[in-house]
Design a protein around this motif. Structure first.
Motif, PDB file in Angstrom:
ATOM      1  N   SER A   1       0.825  -1.206   0.000  1.00  0.00           N
ATOM      2  CA  SER A   1       0.000   0.000   0.000  1.00  0.00           C
ATOM      3  C   SER A   1       0.859   1.255   0.000  1.00  0.00           C
ATOM      4  CB  SER A   1      -0.914  -0.017   1.235  1.00  0.00           C
ATOM      5  OG  SER A   1      -1.696   1.154   1.292  1.00  0.00           O
TER       6      SER A   1
ATOM      7  N   GLU B   1      -3.508   2.211 -11.536  1.00  0.00           N
ATOM      8  CA  GLU B   1      -4.321   1.060 -11.926  1.00  0.00           C
ATOM      9  C   GLU B   1      -3.931  -0.179 -11.122  1.00  0.00           C
ATOM     10  OE1 GLU B   1      -4.972  -1.772 -15.845  1.00  0.00           O
ATOM     11  OE2 GLU B   1      -4.672   0.378 -16.150  1.00  0.00           O
TER      12      GLU B   1
ATOM     13  N   GLY C   1      -5.293   0.053  -7.693  1.00  0.00           N
ATOM     14  CA  GLY C   1      -6.712  -0.263  -7.682  1.00  0.00           C
ATOM     15  C   GLY C   1      -6.966  -1.752  -7.733  1.00  0.00           C
ATOM     16  N   LEU C   2      -6.224  -2.449  -8.583  1.00  0.00           N
ATOM     17  CA  LEU C   2      -6.370  -3.907  -8.666  1.00  0.00           C
ATOM     18  C   LEU C   2      -5.975  -4.575  -7.360  1.00  0.00           C
ATOM     19  CD1 LEU C   2      -4.901  -4.448 -12.250  1.00  0.00           C
ATOM     20  CD2 LEU C   2      -7.288  -4.718 -11.568  1.00  0.00           C
TER      21      LEU C   2
ATOM     22  N   TYR D   1      -6.140  -3.326  -4.276  1.00  0.00           N
ATOM     23  CA  TYR D   1      -7.185  -3.138  -3.269  1.00  0.00           C
ATOM     24  C   TYR D   1      -8.440  -3.927  -3.607  1.00  0.00           C
ATOM     25  CZ  TYR D   1      -4.531   0.485  -0.871  1.00  0.00           C
ATOM     26  OH  TYR D   1      -3.569   1.157  -0.168  1.00  0.00           O
ATOM     27  N   ALA D   2      -8.795  -3.994  -4.881  1.00  0.00           N
ATOM     28  CA  ALA D   2      -9.981  -4.754  -5.267  1.00  0.00           C
ATOM     29  C   ALA D   2      -9.811  -6.238  -4.962  1.00  0.00           C
ATOM     30  CB  ALA D   2     -10.274  -4.552  -6.749  1.00  0.00           C
ATOM     31  N   GLN D   3      -8.583  -6.733  -5.070  1.00  0.00           N
ATOM     32  CA  GLN D   3      -8.325  -8.153  -4.864  1.00  0.00           C
ATOM     33  C   GLN D   3      -8.128  -8.512  -3.399  1.00  0.00           C
ATOM     34  OE1 GLN D   3      -4.950  -8.186  -7.494  1.00  0.00           O
ATOM     35  NE2 GLN D   3      -6.053  -9.246  -9.115  1.00  0.00           N
TER      36      GLN D   3
ATOM     37  N   TRP E   1     -13.562  -2.556  -1.951  1.00  0.00           N
ATOM     38  CA  TRP E   1     -13.817  -1.793  -3.168  1.00  0.00           C
ATOM     39  C   TRP E   1     -13.731  -0.296  -2.913  1.00  0.00           C
ATOM     40  CZ3 TRP E   1     -13.770  -1.922  -8.147  1.00  0.00           C
ATOM     41  CH2 TRP E   1     -14.476  -0.979  -8.888  1.00  0.00           C
TER      42      TRP E   1
ATOM     43  N   ALA F   1     -10.361   0.821  -3.482  1.00  0.00           N
ATOM     44  CA  ALA F   1      -9.904   0.694  -4.869  1.00  0.00           C
ATOM     45  C   ALA F   1     -10.409   1.843  -5.745  1.00  0.00           C
ATOM     46  CB  ALA F   1     -10.374  -0.642  -5.451  1.00  0.00           C
TER      47      ALA F   1
ATOM     48  N   TYR G   1      -8.271   4.985  -6.749  1.00  0.00           N
ATOM     49  CA  TYR G   1      -7.119   4.631  -7.594  1.00  0.00           C
ATOM     50  C   TYR G   1      -7.566   4.352  -9.025  1.00  0.00           C
ATOM     51  CZ  TYR G   1      -4.369   4.403  -3.337  1.00  0.00           C
ATOM     52  OH  TYR G   1      -3.722   4.726  -2.155  1.00  0.00           O
ATOM     53  N   PHE G   2      -8.689   3.677  -9.182  1.00  0.00           N
ATOM     54  CA  PHE G   2      -9.209   3.455 -10.529  1.00  0.00           C
ATOM     55  C   PHE G   2      -9.608   4.780 -11.180  1.00  0.00           C
ATOM     56  CE2 PHE G   2     -10.459  -1.072  -9.247  1.00  0.00           C
ATOM     57  CZ  PHE G   2      -9.430  -1.649  -9.959  1.00  0.00           C
TER      58      PHE G   2
ATOM     59  N   LEU H   1      -9.203 -10.331 -11.275  1.00  0.00           N
ATOM     60  CA  LEU H   1      -9.610  -9.950  -9.938  1.00  0.00           C
ATOM     61  C   LEU H   1     -10.036 -11.164  -9.139  1.00  0.00           C
ATOM     62  CD1 LEU H   1     -11.772  -6.956 -11.097  1.00  0.00           C
ATOM     63  CD2 LEU H   1      -9.578  -6.786  -9.941  1.00  0.00           C
TER      64      LEU H   1
END
Length: 213
Positions: A107, A131, A134-135, A137-139, A143, A146, A149-150, A187
């Motif tokens: 992070s 990007e 974001g991936l 955090y999404a994983q 959300w 994420a 960042y997205f 993801l």
């Protein structure tokens, strides 16, 4: 390009090509060498992380490639202009930490990569770092973490004029909201809260239904 568009099924071909380029490293111009080691390392890190639990997945093989590429990048940063390499080293550090399940370091390093790239004018690498954050955090997390960042990634890809990347990331986010066929390959099962699907503006604002998230 395979890494930028998450074409991980083509990783073997991409890594073979990059490893061949590595043999020519002494003869490469500096920008080509930097790019080669960056994407060689990032692709290898991804393969090492996603194949750890697969029998015969060759995770150790990919990790060795990643470690070598990271060592080359840090060496170049030491003997060259640090500002030219800092964001790349930070991004590789983040991805290695993610591979090792060290989420706190990941992070922190994603943010350092994004900020360094922005400070020193590496627009496309700022978008890539955002990007990948974001991936991550999404994983691994939530959300809600994420989304910013997205949004940043979409806005910066758009500012750089990378319409193919804007369309690519927009498609991925829409697939995430519906559990589309390609979302699971990039993801985990973490899915965004949706109410009528995701809506993504050309400037990177993400909404779920009528609510901005």
């Amino acid at each position: 390009m395979m890494y930028l568009f998450r074409r991980y099924d083509d990783a073997e071909e991409a890594l073979a090509s990059l490893l061949k380029s590595k043999d020519d490293a002494p003869y490469l111009l500096a920008p080509e060498k930097i790019s080669m080691y960056l994407y060689l390392g990032l692709m290898a890190i991804h393969q090492a992380r996603t194949r750890k639990s697969l029998p015969g997945g060759k995770a150790d093989y990919y990790r060795a490639i990643a470690t070598h590429a990271f060592g080359e990048m840090t060496t170049m940063a030491t003997i060259g202009c640090n500002w030219n390499f800092a964001n790349k080293v930070h991004l590789m550090t983040a991805e290695l930490a993610y591979c090792d399940s060290d989420h706190a370091t990941a992070s922190r390093s994603y943010d350092l990569a994004i900020n360094s790239a922005e400070t020193h004018g590496f627009v496309h690498e700022q978008a890539l770092a955002a990007e990948r954050a974001g991936l991550f955090y999404a994983q691994t997390s939530a959300w809600a973490l994420a989304v910013p960042y997205f949004e940043k990634a979409l806005a910066v890809w758009n500012r750089w004029g990378a319409r193919a990347k804007v369309e690519d990331l927009t498609t991925l986010l829409q697939e995430m909201s519906t559990g589309g066929k390609n979302s699971s390959s990039s993801l985990s099962q973490t899915q965004p809260p949706v109410g009528g699907g995701l809506s993504i503006s050309p400037f990177g604002s993400i909404t779920a239904g009528n609510m901005k998230i």
